[in-house]
Write a protein that holds these residues in place. Sequence first.
Motif, PDB file in Angstrom:
ATOM      1  N   LYS A 355      -2.420 -13.640  -7.300  1.00  0.00           N
ATOM      2  CA  LYS A 355      -3.715 -14.236  -6.970  1.00  0.00           C
ATOM      3  C   LYS A 355      -3.567 -15.282  -5.867  1.00  0.00           C
ATOM      4  N   CYS A 358      -3.206 -13.548  -2.517  1.00  0.00           N
ATOM      5  CA  CYS A 358      -4.502 -13.081  -1.998  1.00  0.00           C
ATOM      6  C   CYS A 358      -5.290 -14.227  -1.377  1.00  0.00           C
ATOM      7  N   VAL A 411     -10.543 -10.525  -1.792  1.00  0.00           N
ATOM      8  CA  VAL A 411     -10.880  -9.622  -2.903  1.00  0.00           C
ATOM      9  C   VAL A 411     -10.354  -8.212  -2.626  1.00  0.00           C
ATOM     10  N   ARG A 412     -10.380  -7.798  -1.359  1.00  0.00           N
ATOM     11  CA  ARG A 412      -9.866  -6.460  -1.019  1.00  0.00           C
ATOM     12  C   ARG A 412      -8.363  -6.372  -1.312  1.00  0.00           C
ATOM     13  N   TRP A 414      -6.791  -8.233  -3.479  1.00  0.00           N
ATOM     14  CA  TRP A 414      -6.697  -8.341  -4.942  1.00  0.00           C
ATOM     15  C   TRP A 414      -6.936  -6.985  -5.598  1.00  0.00           C
ATOM     16  N   ARG A 415      -7.953  -6.273  -5.153  1.00  0.00           N
ATOM     17  CA  ARG A 415      -8.241  -4.940  -5.696  1.00  0.00           C
ATOM     18  C   ARG A 415      -7.078  -3.984  -5.434  1.00  0.00           C
ATOM     19  N   SER A 421     -11.352  -4.372  -9.816  1.00  0.00           N
ATOM     20  CA  SER A 421     -12.072  -5.526  -9.280  1.00  0.00           C
ATOM     21  C   SER A 421     -12.162  -6.666 -10.275  1.00  0.00           C
ATOM     22  N   TRP A 424     -12.361 -10.792  -9.624  1.00  0.00           N
ATOM     23  CA  TRP A 424     -12.589 -11.052  -8.197  1.00  0.00           C
ATOM     24  C   TRP A 424     -13.317 -12.367  -7.955  1.00  0.00           C
ATOM     25  N   GLY A 483     -16.684 -11.679  -1.067  1.00  0.00           N
ATOM     26  CA  GLY A 483     -15.945 -11.110  -2.187  1.00  0.00           C
ATOM     27  C   GLY A 483     -16.685  -9.956  -2.829  1.00  0.00           C
ATOM     28  N   THR A 487     -15.539  -5.912  -3.279  1.00  0.00           N
ATOM     29  CA  THR A 487     -15.501  -5.070  -4.489  1.00  0.00           C
ATOM     30  C   THR A 487     -16.145  -3.715  -4.246  1.00  0.00           C
TER      31      THR A 487
END
Length: 656
Positions: A355, A358, A411-412, A414-415, A421, A424, A483, A487
């Motif tokens: 995290k 990211c 977020v991209r 992270w996914r 997702s 997020w 964000g 998702t």
Amino acid sequence: MVAKMPSSKWISASLLVLFLSLHPGVHAFYLPGTFMHTYTPGENISAKVNSLTSIETELPFSYYSLPYCKPPEGVKKSAENLGEILMGDQIDNSPYLFRVNVNESVYLCTTDPLTKDQAELLKKRARDLYQVNMVLDNLPVMRFTEQNGVTIQWTGFPVGYNPTGSNEDYIINHLKFRVLVHQYQAQGDVVVTSEDGVAMVESDHKSGFQIVGFEVVPCSVRRDPEAMSKLKMYDSVDSVNCPVELEKSQAIRENERITFTYEVEYVLSNIKWPSRWDAYLKMDGAKVHWFSIMNSMMVVFFLAGIVFVIFLRTVRRDLTRYEEMDKEAQAQMNEELSGWKLVVGDVFREPSCSKLLCVMVADGIQITGMAVVTIVFAALGFLSPASRGMLLTGMIILYLFLGIIAGYVGVRVWRTIKGTSEGWKSVAWLTACFFPGIVFIILTVLNSILWGKKSTGALPISLFFTLLALWFCISVPLTLIGGLMGTRAASIDYPVRTNQIPREIPERKFPSWLLVLGAGTLPFGTLFIELFFILSSIWLGRFYYVFGFLFIVLFLLIIVCGEVSLVLTYMHLCVEDWKWWWKAFFASGSVAFYVFLYSINYLVFDLRSLSGPVSATLYLGYSLIMALAIMLSTGAIGFLLSFYFVHYLFSSVKID
């Protein structure tokens, strides 16, 4: 005479001129500064004063914190933008009055007897090399000094001085101003371009005089306070030939009354109004900038050669051999050979502190976008020093609105790492708060120091709430929106499956972080020359306006960061080290470590006059913010390019 301009400046100016000429609603437009003013003979112009500044302390103070003459109508602060306040500027009106094209020698005032505290404060400001910064028609006052046969240009003039071998301090209380004016004749619309590529469309203004230069010769002269105090402000006095003998100069002593006077001389000049800033923005050492660029290009080509070898000779050869073999031969090859092919089941294993990775990548992209857009606009002339504080204001506004991109990227990523997702929102929130939060903490500490010193560089409480409001009302919502968009974007699927049991990483003689730390020397070699000019601009009060060079250096830096990170990622994979995520980030991000070390070196060897722990703390605090921003920016660039390289590499391998 036709002024010479670099080709890049000609291109920028030509595009601007074309745009302005095609726009039907344009009548008068000047990009970098204020609108042109034309004055009639005898018209009054009031000079303004900015904060007192010193390269020894870096603590700005109000002009009227010293016993100077005040204007008859009282002290009034000028409206300031966000950037001016953050830079510690405090612009006030002054009693210095100029009548256009009228040469005169004028009396201002005689102070009351100096108290002990006032005398000590004046001596301290003089010994700390504080400068008075005066502005006339948006032009800072300029003075010239001779040192070893070389003429040196300064902005501002000293509060006072302490001659070598003397125990007395002397105050600057007489100013000989030299105002350069250009006689302007009203014409039709015409496009004028200065040497710096500044384009302006002049409209049909009234004829008169335009101020194109503002110079001063400061000196100290002792006058009879009893006789002078009988005069009224702006009465005529005898002119003074500067410099004055030491015995006739005004010493700073307790119970001394000081008389302030000034002279004004107007000189006709051929300099046109759009070119009046050229004297301030002219920077020597163009060859040094070109050397910096050539040095950077050599690093780029060197690394590009390594990348070329990796892709075309090593990777493609291995992939071709690997794909042509049958399964039994591939199994035998895996037993005999080592390298990146053996970590195929671990290369996309989730990194530790995913995290945080990211968030740092997202903030780095936000900072990079802000830097690129700011430098492009500055190179085109939209953010000239003529508009004080606009550069910093523009950077803050850009950073706020680029939060939407940071949220999307964070977020991209992270996914991609998690495959879902879920969570997020926390990533988007941390992205919005991570870098600004650290900067806010550092600035709060530094601001408390400035408050304790009663410096104008201290931010008022109201500005803190304003910045917080901008942060939470613009940056945070936009980051959350970005964000949300992340998702809903198409997912990036891994080309290979990850094994359940992690593969053991072979031991090495030297820790991998040494290689990562050493990699930062290559990006640092790209920017360290330009970094010297930037630090000199910030801490020595010099103008920096070679944004064309800076844009080229930034472009080369991005390429070098990507190449360095890519090469190191490949080297780690070749030794079966599948923990490449953070190493890819810090391979290019480690340049910030060398930037901070260089800042310390600059403090020790180039800012030797910087006095006291307070000044050093302020310097190191701001340098830490700069290094953090560079780390996030360069690290994000290196990580994203390394990720796409690894993704491409393993998508070419056939796995059952």
